[in-house]
Design a protein around this motif. Structure first.
Motif, PDB file in Angstrom:
ATOM      1  N   UNK B 130       0.828  -1.200   0.000  1.00 10.66           N
ATOM      2  CA  UNK B 130       0.000   0.000   0.000  1.00 10.66           C
ATOM      3  C   UNK B 130       0.874   1.267   0.000  1.00 10.66           C
ATOM      4  N   UNK B 131       1.880   1.279   0.882  1.00  9.88           N
ATOM      5  CA  UNK B 131       2.736   2.456   0.967  1.00  9.88           C
ATOM      6  C   UNK B 131       3.627   2.607  -0.261  1.00  9.88           C
ATOM      7  N   UNK B 132       4.026   1.452  -0.813  1.00 11.66           N
ATOM      8  CA  UNK B 132       4.851   1.476  -2.022  1.00 11.66           C
ATOM      9  C   UNK B 132       4.071   2.093  -3.178  1.00 11.66           C
ATOM     10  N   UNK B 133       2.814   1.682  -3.329  1.00  9.30           N
ATOM     11  CA  UNK B 133       1.981   2.221  -4.405  1.00  9.30           C
ATOM     12  C   UNK B 133       1.761   3.721  -4.195  1.00  9.30           C
ATOM     13  N   UNK B 134       1.493   4.106  -2.943  1.00  8.96           N
ATOM     14  CA  UNK B 134       1.281   5.518  -2.638  1.00  8.96           C
ATOM     15  C   UNK B 134       2.527   6.337  -2.984  1.00  8.96           C
ATOM     16  N   UNK B 135       3.678   5.815  -2.594  1.00  3.81           N
ATOM     17  CA  UNK B 135       4.951   6.473  -2.861  1.00  3.81           C
ATOM     18  C   UNK B 135       5.173   6.649  -4.364  1.00  3.81           C
ATOM     19  N   UNK B 136       4.927   5.562  -5.112  1.00  4.21           N
ATOM     20  CA  UNK B 136       5.130   5.604  -6.561  1.00  4.21           C
ATOM     21  C   UNK B 136       4.168   6.592  -7.207  1.00  4.21           C
ATOM     22  N   UNK B 137       2.904   6.551  -6.768  1.00  5.03           N
ATOM     23  CA  UNK B 137       1.899   7.446  -7.340  1.00  5.03           C
ATOM     24  C   UNK B 137       2.291   8.903  -7.114  1.00  5.03           C
ATOM     25  N   UNK B 138       2.693   9.219  -5.886  1.00  2.00           N
ATOM     26  CA  UNK B 138       3.030  10.604  -5.551  1.00  2.00           C
ATOM     27  C   UNK B 138       4.247  11.072  -6.329  1.00  2.00           C
ATOM     28  N   UNK B 139       5.224  10.180  -6.526  1.00  2.00           N
ATOM     29  CA  UNK B 139       6.466  10.599  -7.174  1.00  2.00           C
ATOM     30  C   UNK B 139       6.428  10.499  -8.683  1.00  2.00           C
ATOM     31  N   UNK B 140       5.671   9.547  -9.212  1.00  2.00           N
ATOM     32  CA  UNK B 140       5.659   9.370 -10.665  1.00  2.00           C
ATOM     33  C   UNK B 140       4.546  10.170 -11.330  1.00  2.00           C
ATOM     34  N   UNK B 141       3.332  10.088 -10.744  1.00  3.41           N
ATOM     35  CA  UNK B 141       2.217  10.786 -11.392  1.00  3.41           C
ATOM     36  C   UNK B 141       1.910  12.107 -10.698  1.00  3.41           C
ATOM     37  N   UNK B 142       2.377  12.260  -9.472  1.00  6.15           N
ATOM     38  CA  UNK B 142       2.135  13.499  -8.744  1.00  6.15           C
ATOM     39  C   UNK B 142       0.733  13.613  -8.193  1.00  6.15           C
ATOM     40  N   UNK B 224     -14.357  -0.855 -11.157  1.00  8.05           N
ATOM     41  CA  UNK B 224     -15.154  -0.073 -12.113  1.00  8.05           C
ATOM     42  C   UNK B 224     -16.414   0.478 -11.459  1.00  8.05           C
ATOM     43  N   UNK B 225     -16.785  -0.063 -10.307  1.00 14.48           N
ATOM     44  CA  UNK B 225     -17.972   0.423  -9.632  1.00 14.48           C
ATOM     45  C   UNK B 225     -17.647   1.617  -8.740  1.00 14.48           C
ATOM     46  N   UNK B 226     -16.398   1.664  -8.277  1.00 15.92           N
ATOM     47  CA  UNK B 226     -16.034   2.715  -7.328  1.00 15.92           C
ATOM     48  C   UNK B 226     -15.606   4.012  -8.029  1.00 15.92           C
ATOM     49  N   UNK B 227     -15.298   3.908  -9.298  1.00 14.22           N
ATOM     50  CA  UNK B 227     -14.891   5.016 -10.174  1.00 14.22           C
ATOM     51  C   UNK B 227     -13.680   5.840  -9.694  1.00 14.22           C
ATOM     52  N   UNK B 228     -13.557   6.119  -8.397  1.00 14.53           N
ATOM     53  CA  UNK B 228     -12.332   6.786  -7.935  1.00 14.53           C
ATOM     54  C   UNK B 228     -11.647   5.881  -6.915  1.00 14.53           C
ATOM     55  N   UNK B 229     -10.333   5.711  -7.059  1.00 12.46           N
ATOM     56  CA  UNK B 229      -9.593   4.889  -6.091  1.00 12.46           C
ATOM     57  C   UNK B 229      -8.296   5.587  -5.708  1.00 12.46           C
ATOM     58  N   UNK B 230      -7.842   5.308  -4.494  1.00  9.38           N
ATOM     59  CA  UNK B 230      -6.479   5.675  -4.093  1.00  9.38           C
ATOM     60  C   UNK B 230      -5.927   4.512  -3.270  1.00  9.38           C
ATOM     61  N   UNK B 231      -4.658   4.508  -2.919  1.00  9.00           N
ATOM     62  CA  UNK B 231      -4.095   3.328  -2.230  1.00  9.00           C
ATOM     63  C   UNK B 231      -4.867   2.952  -0.967  1.00  9.00           C
ATOM     64  N   UNK B 232      -5.407   3.953  -0.257  1.00  6.71           N
ATOM     65  CA  UNK B 232      -6.160   3.674   0.961  1.00  6.71           C
ATOM     66  C   UNK B 232      -7.442   2.895   0.681  1.00  6.71           C
TER      67      UNK B 232
END
Lengths: 239, 326
Positions: B130-142, B224-232
């Motif tokens: 979870x934290x790895x994905x969050x880290x990557x998202x913040x640093x790669x996609x911003x 596809x049902x939740x439409x918005x997702x984040x690592x949490x």
């Protein structure tokens, strides 16, 4: 003919020499006894041969091939089966299923579940558990659990069967019956190595005996020779 | 008539017929039920898929895995990243396959551990991912989260139904094969299993991976049902505990235990959440504690006991009738 041979086998637990520089061999078709006081390294040696434990030094050859470093299931499939000091049966499975797993995975040839079930019944009959085939293993008596463990080991079609204190905790009748079973197994041409504390039983059944003490081999020979060996008498009875 | 006698004599065929009938009824439901029911049923189906695939591995082996949320999360993120770059069926399949690779890695790392160590380690891995994905998202996609291409609720429902059907078939085949026996022997005594020729590592990892595939696929569909997702949201530890609780609630002695458990549990959750939102978690917890204390074999145990008592009564009545005749 030597079927199993080990040279300079060592195993340390921290600073403790559990097995230290043991050379041994097993001849085809014999019953070899492994005796010694508690903590002598008998079960450790079994664990090394069956790959439960890795040895620090030394090699073990089976049928001329080196088996040191192989995985437990490979050792089993190559033809070395074992039982355990404290029974390790599959308690929540029936006696039949216990033996079935061994046939399906350990016997070296591919068989169907139906064939496995038929052959499992034969093995249960061989050890005298036919009427208990559908009983859950945990509901069997201790003596019958030990028989089941033997049947399960035999179902893997072994050349060598290692029995670790198979009669410990049994009464006199049960002991006599199990000793008869051991002879019946030997008569099938299966080589047997057995660890035992009951001297009367082991002296009467073994062709040869190895004595371990503090991880070292201190004597080896026929039961008569062992019984009159001064070092062995000293260890067992004290000076 | 012949079919009836055949069904009476062959238990497997009988069970298969009942399962197929239920699946067919479920497949036709959208024609005559309100939309809300379908949405609720999708949730129920998702939990059934999660619980059954969890039990597929953890049931017989006794390895209590808390990794489901990690696999669901991987499925969700695969869908979010793939988006509409390929057709939806392919997206679901690819998400499942990505999960397989993650499960292989997790399995190779954790399955040498036993008991509580395995459980804690799988839970730790979930947090790590979870934290790895969050880290990557913040640093790669911003950005923190992602939007997922939505599918209509009927599609979600049907995909979940198909995943469940395949999962039930796979579970049935594994349990009936020699690997089903091997898995149980591993759960009973792993050392003994290895000494009678079972390659315990391979059997464990293979089953773990198969079970993860279905969790990943279920996550991919639900995304596809939740439409918005984040690592949490995607790696919510709730999804790790729910399958365990539902399996315990239902009882694990038979395959239908976890199914009953997850159906009742999900419905209960939905009911409490809509009718008594402020008391929801409190009641939910209380019901679970009562179930653990007083239903040691889960709902399945209650049903079996009731059934046995009924059969006894029927037999007794029959016997009485016979006596009267003679």
């Amino acid at each position: 003919m030597r079927i199993l041979e080990g040279e300079n086998v060592c195993k340390y637990f921290g600073g403790l020499k559990a097995v230290s520089g043991v050379d041994f061999h097993v001849d085809h078709g014999e019953i070899l006894g492994l005796i010694g006081p508690n903590g002598a390294g008998k079960t450790t040696l079994f664990n090394i041969i069956s790959a439960s434990l890795a040895n620090e030094t030394g090699n073990i050859h089976f049928d001329g091939k080196k088996i040191t470093g192989k995985k437990a299931h490979h050792i089993c499939r190559s033809g070395i089966a074992r039982t355990f000091q404290a029974v390790k049966i599959f308690g929540a499975m029936t006696a039949l299923e216990n033996v079935q797993v061994a046939l399906l995975f350990g016997c070296g040839t591919k068989i169907s579940k139906k064939q496995a079930s038929e052959q499992a019944m034969e093995w249960l009959e061989f050890v005298g558990l036919l009427k208990d085939s559908s009983t859950l293993a945990k509901d069997l008596t201790i003596a019958n659990q030990k028989r089941l463990e033997v049947a399960r080991a035999l179902a893997t079609n072994p050349k060598i069967l290692m029995l670790d204190e198979v009669i410990a905790g049994l009464n006199a009748t049960e002991t006599t019956e199990l000793m008869a079973l051991v002879r019946k197994i030997r008569d099938k041409g299966i080589t047997i190595i057995m660890i035992e504390h009951v001297m009367k039983a082991i002296m009467s059944i073994c062709d040869r005996i190895i004595v371990l003490h503090h991880g070292e081999k201190i004597a080896e020979g026929t039961p008569e020779a062992i019984a009159s060996n001064p070092t062995v008498i000293e260890i067992y009875l004290g000076k | 008539m012949e079919i009836l006698t055949l069904l009476k004599s062959n238990k497997t065929l009988r069970t298969a017929t009942i399962v197929v009938l239920i699946l067919l009824i479920l497949a036709t439901l959208p024609i005559y039920t309100p939309d809300y029911t379908i949405v609720l049923l999708s949730s129920i189906l998702m939990y059934v898929v999660l619980t059954v695939s969890w039990v597929l591995f953890s049931g017989p082996t006794g390895y209590i895995s808390l990794a489901p949320a990690a696999f669901i999360g991987v499925g969700i993120y695969s869908t979010a990243i793939l988006g509409d770059s390929m057709p939806f069926p392919v997206v679901v399949l690819v998400s499942g396959i990505v999960t397989i690779f993650i499960a292989l890695l997790v399995g190779a790392l954790t399955l040498r551990l036993k008991g509580i160590y395995f459980t804690i380690f799988t839970f730790g891995l979930l947090e790590l991912i979870r934290h790895l994905v969050l880290f990557l998202e913040l640093h790669l996609t911003g950005t923190r989260g992602r939007f997922v291409i939505a599918q209509d609720f009927i599609t979600v429902y049907f995909y979940m139904l198909i995943i469940l059907a395949v999962l039930l078939l796979v579970t049935f085949l594994i349990n009936r094969s020699k690997y089903g026996l091997a898995l149980r022997s591993i759960g009973q005594n792993e050392e003994a299993a290895s000494h009678i020729g079972v390659n315990v590592t391979t059997v464990k990892i293979a089953t773990f991976v198969i079970s993860a595939f279905f969790m990943g696929a279920a996550g991919a569909v639900m995304a596809t049902r939740w439409t918005y997702i984040d690592p949490g949201i995607a790696f919510n530890m709730f999804f790790s505990f729910m399958p365990v609780m539902m399996a315990l609630f239902g009882g694990m002695a038979h395959l239908y235990g976890p199914i009953i458990g997850s159906v009742v549990f999900t419905y209960l959750e939905e009911f409490l959440l809509t009718k008594l939102p402020e008391l929801y978690m409190m009641l939910f917890g209380a019901i679970f504690i009562v179930a653990i204390l007083y239903l040691p074999d889960g709902l399945l145990g209650v049903i079996q006991k009731g059934w046995a008592a009924l059969m006894r009564k029927v037999r007794k009545d029959n016997l009485g009738g016979n006596h009267a005749n003679s």
